[in-house]
Each structure stands twice: as structure tokens, then as C-alpha cells.
Motif scaffolding. Structure first.
Motif, PDB file in Angstrom:
ATOM      1  N   ILE A  71       0.842  -1.202   0.000  1.00 45.69           N
ATOM      2  CA  ILE A  71       0.000   0.000   0.000  1.00 45.69           C
ATOM      3  C   ILE A  71       0.873   1.245   0.000  1.00 45.69           C
ATOM      4  CG2 ILE A  71      -1.614   1.342   1.413  1.00 45.69           C
ATOM      5  CD1 ILE A  71      -2.875  -1.369   2.203  1.00 45.69           C
ATOM      6  N   TYR A  72       1.954   1.215   0.787  1.00 49.62           N
ATOM      7  CA  TYR A  72       2.883   2.353   0.810  1.00 49.62           C
ATOM      8  C   TYR A  72       3.508   2.569  -0.561  1.00 49.62           C
ATOM      9  CZ  TYR A  72       6.964   5.168   2.028  1.00 49.62           C
ATOM     10  OH  TYR A  72       7.921   6.143   2.073  1.00 49.62           O
ATOM     11  N   GLU A  73       3.900   1.494  -1.213  1.00 49.86           N
ATOM     12  CA  GLU A  73       4.514   1.613  -2.532  1.00 49.86           C
ATOM     13  C   GLU A  73       3.516   2.120  -3.571  1.00 49.86           C
ATOM     14  OE1 GLU A  73       7.717   1.100  -3.591  1.00 49.86           O
ATOM     15  OE2 GLU A  73       8.183   0.986  -1.470  1.00 49.86           O
ATOM     16  N   ARG A  81       7.071   8.839  -6.190  1.00 45.52           N
ATOM     17  CA  ARG A  81       8.485   8.437  -6.215  1.00 45.52           C
ATOM     18  C   ARG A  81       9.362   9.372  -5.403  1.00 45.52           C
ATOM     19  NH1 ARG A  81      11.035   5.282 -10.639  1.00 45.52           N
ATOM     20  NH2 ARG A  81       9.432   3.778 -11.176  1.00 45.52           N
ATOM     21  N   ARG A  82       9.013  10.627  -5.361  1.00 43.94           N
ATOM     22  CA  ARG A  82       9.842  11.612  -4.661  1.00 43.94           C
ATOM     23  C   ARG A  82       9.635  11.593  -3.156  1.00 43.94           C
ATOM     24  NH1 ARG A  82      11.210  16.171  -8.689  1.00 43.94           N
ATOM     25  NH2 ARG A  82      10.549  15.165 -10.618  1.00 43.94           N
ATOM     26  N   SER A  83       8.495  11.098  -2.698  1.00 45.59           N
ATOM     27  CA  SER A  83       8.218  11.134  -1.256  1.00 45.59           C
ATOM     28  C   SER A  83       8.525   9.800  -0.561  1.00 45.59           C
ATOM     29  CB  SER A  83       6.755  11.506  -1.016  1.00 45.59           C
ATOM     30  OG  SER A  83       5.907  10.473  -1.489  1.00 45.59           O
ATOM     31  N   ARG A  84       9.020   8.815  -1.273  1.00 43.28           N
ATOM     32  CA  ARG A  84       9.317   7.525  -0.667  1.00 43.28           C
ATOM     33  C   ARG A  84      10.577   7.603   0.192  1.00 43.28           C
ATOM     34  NH1 ARG A  84       8.373   3.635  -5.853  1.00 43.28           N
ATOM     35  NH2 ARG A  84       6.125   3.908  -5.969  1.00 43.28           N
ATOM     36  N   SER A  85      10.601   6.773   1.217  1.00 36.23           N
ATOM     37  CA  SER A  85      11.753   6.701   2.104  1.00 36.23           C
ATOM     38  C   SER A  85      12.338   5.295   2.039  1.00 36.23           C
ATOM     39  CB  SER A  85      11.332   7.029   3.540  1.00 36.23           C
ATOM     40  OG  SER A  85      12.358   6.702   4.432  1.00 36.23           O
ATOM     41  N   ALA A 139      14.586   3.969   3.962  1.00 35.99           N
ATOM     42  CA  ALA A 139      14.679   3.379   5.305  1.00 35.99           C
ATOM     43  C   ALA A 139      13.346   2.748   5.718  1.00 35.99           C
ATOM     44  CB  ALA A 139      15.097   4.443   6.307  1.00 35.99           C
ATOM     45  N   LYS A 140      12.238   3.438   5.422  1.00 36.65           N
ATOM     46  CA  LYS A 140      10.921   2.898   5.776  1.00 36.65           C
ATOM     47  C   LYS A 140      10.622   1.649   4.952  1.00 36.65           C
ATOM     48  CE  LYS A 140       6.090   3.936   6.325  1.00 36.65           C
ATOM     49  NZ  LYS A 140       5.031   4.912   6.340  1.00 36.65           N
ATOM     50  N   GLU A 141      10.988   1.659   3.683  1.00 38.63           N
ATOM     51  CA  GLU A 141      10.753   0.493   2.835  1.00 38.63           C
ATOM     52  C   GLU A 141      11.541  -0.716   3.331  1.00 38.63           C
ATOM     53  OE1 GLU A 141      11.650   1.464  -1.192  1.00 38.63           O
ATOM     54  OE2 GLU A 141      10.162   3.060  -1.285  1.00 38.63           O
TER      55      GLU A 141
END
Length: 76
Positions: free
Chosen positions: A35-37, A42-46, A48-50
Motif C-alpha cells: 500500500i505504501y509503494e 516516487r519523490r516522497s518515498r523513504s 529506510a521505511k521500505e
């Protein structure tokens, strides 16, 4: 010295319960990862969180599948 029998640190009666709980938690983390993906740009992804979410899901699914095998009688 007599040899000591190897015993499990977890009681055998807990195997099915642990299997269900760990697989369920692992699937929830996997769903959270997907869901996060799907919802973040693309610019707001982290990264570390992934990696953290994927690692937690992997650990729970790994131990959950181990307990599924143990509960079904396949001793690995």
C-alpha cells in the motif's frame, strides 16, 4: 556424562497458534508495504521505511512458515 535430549524452547502446543499469528502479522506488514509503494509518489518515498517494513514482514513470514511446518509435523 549422559547426553541430554534436545528440547524446543517453545511448547509444542503453541506451534499452531504461533503459526497463525506470525503469518497474519507478516501478511499485514506485507500489505502495508504494498500500500505504501502504491500510494506514495516516487519523490516522497523513504528507503529506510521500505527496508524496515520489508525486513519486519520477512522475519514474521519466515518464522510463521517455520511454525506452520512444525505444526504440520515436518520437523526442520
Amino acid at each position: 556424562m549422559a547426553a541430554k535430549a534436545i528440547s524446543s524452547p517453545v511448547p509444542v502446543d503453541w506451534y499452531p497458534t504461533l503459526a497463525v499469528v506470525m503469518v497474519a502479522v507478516g501478511l499485514m506488514f506485507t500489505a502495508s508495504f504494498f500500500i505504501y509503494e502504491a500510494t506514495s509518489s516516487r519523490r516522497s518515498r523513504s528507503l529506510a521505511k521500505e527496508i524496515t517494513t520489508a525486513a519486519i514482514a520477512s522475519v514474521f513470514l519466515g518464522f510463521g512458515s517455520l511454525f506452520v511446518l512444525l505444526a504440520s509435523g515436518v520437523y526442520v
